[in-house]
Design a protein around this motif. Structure first.
Motif, mmCIF file in Angstrom:
data_model
loop_
_atom_site.group_PDB
_atom_site.id
_atom_site.type_symbol
_atom_site.label_atom_id
_atom_site.label_comp_id
_atom_site.label_asym_id
_atom_site.label_seq_id
_atom_site.Cartn_x
_atom_site.Cartn_y
_atom_site.Cartn_z
ATOM 1 N N ARG A 146 1.846 6.387 9.819
ATOM 2 C CA ARG A 146 3.052 5.783 10.373
ATOM 3 C C ARG A 146 2.838 4.311 10.732
ATOM 4 O O ARG A 146 3.565 3.755 11.552
ATOM 5 C CB ARG A 146 3.526 6.561 11.607
ATOM 6 N N THR A 147 1.863 3.683 10.106
ATOM 7 C CA THR A 147 1.557 2.301 10.475
ATOM 8 C C THR A 147 2.735 1.369 10.232
ATOM 9 O O THR A 147 2.903 0.386 10.955
ATOM 10 C CB THR A 147 0.341 1.786 9.688
ATOM 11 N N ASN A 148 3.558 1.649 9.218
ATOM 12 C CA ASN A 148 4.648 0.705 8.943
ATOM 13 C C ASN A 148 5.752 0.760 9.984
ATOM 14 O O ASN A 148 6.627 -0.093 10.006
ATOM 15 C CB ASN A 148 5.215 0.904 7.533
ATOM 16 N N THR A 149 5.726 1.759 10.868
ATOM 17 C CA THR A 149 6.737 1.840 11.929
ATOM 18 C C THR A 149 6.303 1.144 13.208
ATOM 19 O O THR A 149 7.106 1.004 14.142
ATOM 20 C CB THR A 149 7.047 3.314 12.276
ATOM 21 N N LEU A 150 5.055 0.696 13.298
ATOM 22 C CA LEU A 150 4.470 0.304 14.588
ATOM 23 C C LEU A 150 4.597 -1.170 14.935
ATOM 24 O O LEU A 150 4.273 -1.571 16.047
ATOM 25 C CB LEU A 150 2.989 0.705 14.630
ATOM 26 N N SER A 176 -3.188 -3.338 3.835
ATOM 27 C CA SER A 176 -3.706 -3.444 2.470
ATOM 28 C C SER A 176 -5.042 -4.190 2.454
ATOM 29 O O SER A 176 -5.227 -5.191 3.147
ATOM 30 C CB SER A 176 -2.699 -4.180 1.586
ATOM 31 N N ASP A 177 -5.960 -3.701 1.647
ATOM 32 C CA ASP A 177 -7.266 -4.351 1.508
ATOM 33 C C ASP A 177 -7.155 -5.741 0.902
ATOM 34 O O ASP A 177 -8.074 -6.559 1.030
ATOM 35 C CB ASP A 177 -8.191 -3.489 0.637
ATOM 36 N N ASP A 178 -6.037 -6.023 0.233
ATOM 37 C CA ASP A 178 -5.878 -7.323 -0.432
ATOM 38 C C ASP A 178 -5.895 -8.490 0.546
ATOM 39 O O ASP A 178 -6.143 -9.633 0.148
ATOM 40 C CB ASP A 178 -4.556 -7.354 -1.208
ATOM 41 N N TYR A 179 -5.607 -8.226 1.826
ATOM 42 C CA TYR A 179 -5.488 -9.319 2.792
ATOM 43 C C TYR A 179 -6.785 -9.596 3.545
ATOM 44 O O TYR A 179 -6.872 -10.576 4.291
ATOM 45 C CB TYR A 179 -4.392 -8.999 3.821
ATOM 46 N N GLU A 180 -7.782 -8.746 3.387
ATOM 47 C CA GLU A 180 -8.994 -8.874 4.191
ATOM 48 C C GLU A 180 -9.727 -10.189 3.944
ATOM 49 O O GLU A 180 -10.359 -10.732 4.843
ATOM 50 C CB GLU A 180 -9.924 -7.693 3.911
ATOM 51 N N CYS A 181 -9.633 -10.712 2.729
ATOM 52 C CA CYS A 181 -10.393 -11.919 2.396
ATOM 53 C C CYS A 181 -9.913 -13.141 3.177
ATOM 54 O O CYS A 181 -10.641 -14.139 3.286
ATOM 55 C CB CYS A 181 -10.282 -12.198 0.899
ATOM 56 N N PHE A 182 -8.697 -13.081 3.734
ATOM 57 C CA PHE A 182 -8.173 -14.237 4.455
ATOM 58 C C PHE A 182 -8.639 -14.290 5.907
ATOM 59 O O PHE A 182 -8.415 -15.288 6.598
ATOM 60 C CB PHE A 182 -6.645 -14.229 4.402
ATOM 61 N N LEU A 231 0.175 -14.296 -0.950
ATOM 62 C CA LEU A 231 -0.582 -13.082 -0.650
ATOM 63 C C LEU A 231 -1.117 -13.070 0.775
ATOM 64 O O LEU A 231 -1.353 -12.011 1.344
ATOM 65 C CB LEU A 231 -1.740 -12.928 -1.649
ATOM 66 N N ASN A 232 -1.293 -14.238 1.365
ATOM 67 C CA ASN A 232 -1.863 -14.340 2.711
ATOM 68 C C ASN A 232 -0.763 -14.089 3.753
ATOM 69 O O ASN A 232 0.157 -14.893 3.895
ATOM 70 C CB ASN A 232 -2.456 -15.736 2.905
ATOM 71 N N ASP A 263 2.657 -10.736 -1.071
ATOM 72 C CA ASP A 263 2.228 -9.914 -2.196
ATOM 73 C C ASP A 263 1.701 -10.821 -3.297
ATOM 74 O O ASP A 263 1.813 -12.051 -3.225
ATOM 75 C CB ASP A 263 3.413 -9.092 -2.712
ATOM 76 N N TYR A 264 1.146 -10.195 -4.329
ATOM 77 C CA TYR A 264 0.795 -10.930 -5.534
ATOM 78 C C TYR A 264 2.075 -11.395 -6.220
ATOM 79 O O TYR A 264 3.102 -10.702 -6.200
ATOM 80 C CB TYR A 264 0.000 -10.050 -6.485
#
Length: 774
Positions: free
Chosen positions: A237-241, A379-385, A441-442, A659-660
């Protein structure tokens, strides 16, 4: 003995005050000292001993619990009611901020000029009501009626005395059960639980009752309370928080504080907050620690009716702007979103999935503005930032964009978000595009642009200038909570509550010393300092003529900055290019001789563009701030006037995607974008990979017939132009930089290209000659 204990306690407070001064400034320092002095007088008295006895010793003397909850409350509060407020001020933190957030959102949701009905459940002595009246909003001017509900007769008696003393005629005390009390009005516009939900045994019933009383269209419910949460409580339910910043409380704090508070019948278990987040749509969520008293976890949460809130209708209608051919849907019905050829937004997918489970919609659905498009925060895609933006300002020149693209209200534009300066410049044009999609993406770049959008919506030009012209402002947190927050997503609010006070601190270096690129600016200042050039750089930024500017550059600055030594150590170093300037290795390879590339960038600027008055890019880089006559369009008085207007503001057409670029392009309906401005994005691709072809195909699908892609590149003719031409584009160099020439005020790129989508002919194939003529 009690006086000695008090002195020890206050000694700790004074040390804490010194720490506060170092981190938060003089005002917070003074407030901490005032609290310490206040507690000294309290703790040395009988009231302190009673407080210590009631809270820390009495709970261990007997395990007997009365069936009657009112009896339990009276047993606890009767001896402390008179001095309850004094002893709780340092313990119950966040109440002022919660009231400010709650009122600002309730007022923003209500009809203009309408007075509110407010219920404070578990309001105790009425201190919250006094705080609201004196620190947030006058009761007589903003509320039709205020109802304080509490089950403790002793606390209610103190509240009645307070009402009589203050002379409030619209405040009513209800000594009753939070699950069953009644008010004359059909609905309340604002309902608050201030450190009360954790003490209500039948909290499910209390929350259900509050739901019935809350105005379903525009009411705000707020809770500030102790609570322990963990990542495991959020699964599914993370998208509701409304964001996960500081959501996870480490095991040691979860366990210790939960056991400690249960001795006083105060329950920090996560279920109370979780039930709020299940029954209502989350508008704002803030996770904090009371660091003064041992890092006690608490939260501030705001919600609305999860099914009927008026923002929902607006948000579902706005799904059509993410995917323009998607009609609004009824999310309560389990219906397909479309056929296989119809793109479906991530927001719609998430909303339908939540509806099947009976969960509220994603928190972003309940925000006042539709600027921020739904994204998966985990999403793991954002961890690099690493939770920071790269660019605090945008390097591309929107003046050239406008000249080359001739944008009008017939256009739908997609552009790289970056710091948002360019998309805001497009919005200030005389006939601005009807829709502007910003893609990055960031997530933090989106947070930065949200802050700018909220400021343009609510602030005057003076404060707007302080924030983004000077990059510094007094009382940033106060402005954020009381003015900007209602117009921001919960995710962006969490980010700026954590980062903003330091970023905009008047005693610090300011906003433009933040972001990953700050290292390049700091290093430049360091080089100037050790070379004795700081004064000359200042003179360069004040030069009134090009001749004066050229002389300072040629005689003093250029020999040092563009020397072989500095070139090899800095601008010619690939590690420096990426870490400080954000130049990836693939792009660096396209530059050739990097030192010569930098010379070809800077020399023409100095010779043709006056930094002091007509080149805000380099002026900001060298000074750390803008000038009123040398700034991005959105900060000029004329641009601000256009964007901040209340009716038909161009800001209404902005959407921010996290997003990409490929993903966004494919989720937009085909042939709906007329212009795509992708900056130097293509330079990042590997020439040996297939990713570039995938993106060109996605661009081709999203662009209408005759749609254009504008790109900048570090090469005079980048390798991927052939890929564009092979996939149905006609490509022309709109500007090419040669040694000694300037193509725009940044001049950082070797060329600018316009790639136009060729028309599709289904009746016959075009000959090679015809294609070349197009």
């Amino acid at each position: 003995m009690s006086t000695a204990l008090a002195n020890d306690f206050v000694g700790g407070f004074l040390q804490h005050a010194a720490d506060v001064k170092d981190t938060l400034g003089e005002t917070a320092h003074i407030k901490s000292i005032a609290l310490a002095v206040g507690f000294l007088s309290t703790f040395a008295s009988k009231s302190f001993l009673v407080f210590i006895w009631a809270c820390f010793f009495k709970p261990f003397t007997s395990s007997k619990v009365h069936e009657d909850h009112q009896n339990n409350l009276e047993t606890f509060y009767k001896t402390q009611a008179k001095f309850y407020d004094t002893t709780r001020e340092i313990l119950l933190q966040g109440r002022d901020e919660a009231l400010k957030l709650a009122f600002s959102h309730a007022k923003a949701n209500s009809s203009r000029g309408k007075k509110l009905v407010w219920i404070d459940i578990g309001g105790g002595t009425g201190l919250n009501i006094e705080k609201m009246d004196k620190r947030v909003a006058k009761l007589s001017e903003n509320f039709t009626a205020v109802y304080l509900v509490d089950l403790s007769t002793s606390l209610c008696e103190v509240a009645r005395e307070r009402v009589a003393k203050q002379g409030w005629t619209n405040v009513h005390i209800i000594c009753g059960d939070a699950c069953t009390f009644e008010i004359p009005e059909e609905h309340a516009d604002l309902i608050t639980f201030s450190y009360s939900l954790s003490m209500i045994p039948l909290y499910h019933s209390a929350v259900d009752h509050a739901e019935k009383l809350l105005n379903p269209d525009s009411g705000i419910i707020c809770s500030v309370d102790f609570g322990v949460q963990s990542e495991s409580n959020s699964i599914g339910r993370t998208n509701t928080l409304g964001g996960m910043v500081n959501r996870h409380v480490p095991w040691i704090f979860r366990t210790f504080w939960r056991i400690w508070f249960e001795c006083d019948k105060v329950f920090l278990d996560p279920s109370r907050r979780e039930y709020l987040e299940y029954k209502f749509g989350t508008v704002k969520s803030v996770n904090c620690y009371n660091r003064t008293l041992g890092k006690i976890p608490y939260y501030i949460w705001l919600g609305v009716n999860k099914q009927e809130d008026y923002q929902l209708v607006y948000r579902f209608n706005c799904l059509a702007t993410e995917s323009p051919y998607l009609a609004p849907v009824d999310p309560k019905k389990n219906q397909p979103a479309g056929n296989e050829d119809t793109p479906v937004s991530k927001a719609l997918e998430a909303a339908l999935d939540n509806a099947k489970k009976g969960l509220p919609y994603p928190s972003l659905f309940y925000q006042r503005q539709a600027w921020r498009v739904y994204y998966d925060e985990l999403s793991d895609d954002y961890e690099c930032f690493k939770n920071q933006y790269i660019y605090a300002f945008t390097w591309e020149d929107p003046r050239e964009d406008a000249a080359l693209l001739n944008l009008t209200s017939r256009d739908t534009v997609l552009a790289i978000t970056s710091a948002g300066d360019n998309i805001l410049s497009y919005a200030t044009l005389p006939d601005p595009p009807k829709r502007i999609h910003g893609v990055d993406l960031n997530p933090c770049q989106g947070h930065l642009v949200e802050l700018k959008l909220a400021a343009l919506t609510t602030l005057g030009h003076d404060d707007m200038w302080k924030l983004f012209g000077e990059g510094k402002i007094e009382n940033f947190e106060e402005i954020l909570i009381t003015k900007l927050a209602p117009h921001m997503s919960s995710n962006a609010l969490q980010y700026w509550l954590a980062k903003g006070p330091k970023a905009f601190d008047p005693s610090g270096k300011g906003l433009y010393d933040t972001g990953s690129t700050r290292w390049a600016l700091r290093l430049a200042r360091f080089v100037f300092a050790i070379s004795g050039l700081s004064k000359k750089v200042s003179e360069l930024c004040k030069a009134k003529t090009l001749n004066e500017q050229r002389e300072i550059w040629k005689e003093s600055i250029r020999p040092v900055l563009l020397s072989t030594l500095v070139g090899k150590l800095l601008v010619g170093n690939k590690v420096f290019l990426w870490k400080a300037l954000g130049v990836p290795s693939n792009q660096a390879a396209m530059m050739g001789d990097i030192l010569q590339y930098v010379i070809d960038t800077l020399d023409p600027i100095i010779g043709n563009s006056l930094i002091s008055s007509d080149n805000y890019f380099y002026y900001l880089t060298l000074t750390g701030r803008y000038r009123p006559t040398n700034c991005p369009d959105y900060l000029s008085k004329q641009g601000f006037k256009v964007l901040s207007r209340k009716q038909n503001s161009p800001l209404e057409g902005i959407r921010l995607h996290t997003d990409y670029l490929n993903n966004v392009l494919r989720r937009l309906s085909k042939k709906t974008i007329s212009v795509a401005v992708i900056m130097d994005h293509m330079d990042w691709f590997d020439p040996e990979g297939d990713d570039v072809n995938d993106e060109i195909d996605a661009l081709h699908g999203a662009l209408c017939e005759g749609g254009r892609v504008m790109l900048r590149t570090a090469s005079k003719k980048p390798w991927y132009i052939n890929n564009f031409e092979q996939r149905g584009f006609k490509c022309e160099a709109a500007a090419t930089r040669y040694s000694g020439q300037m193509i725009d005020r940044v001049n950082m790129y070797a060329s600018t290209w316009i790639c136009t989508k060729k028309p599709a002919f289904t009746d016959r194939k075009m000959s090679t000659i015809e294609l070349d003529k197009f």
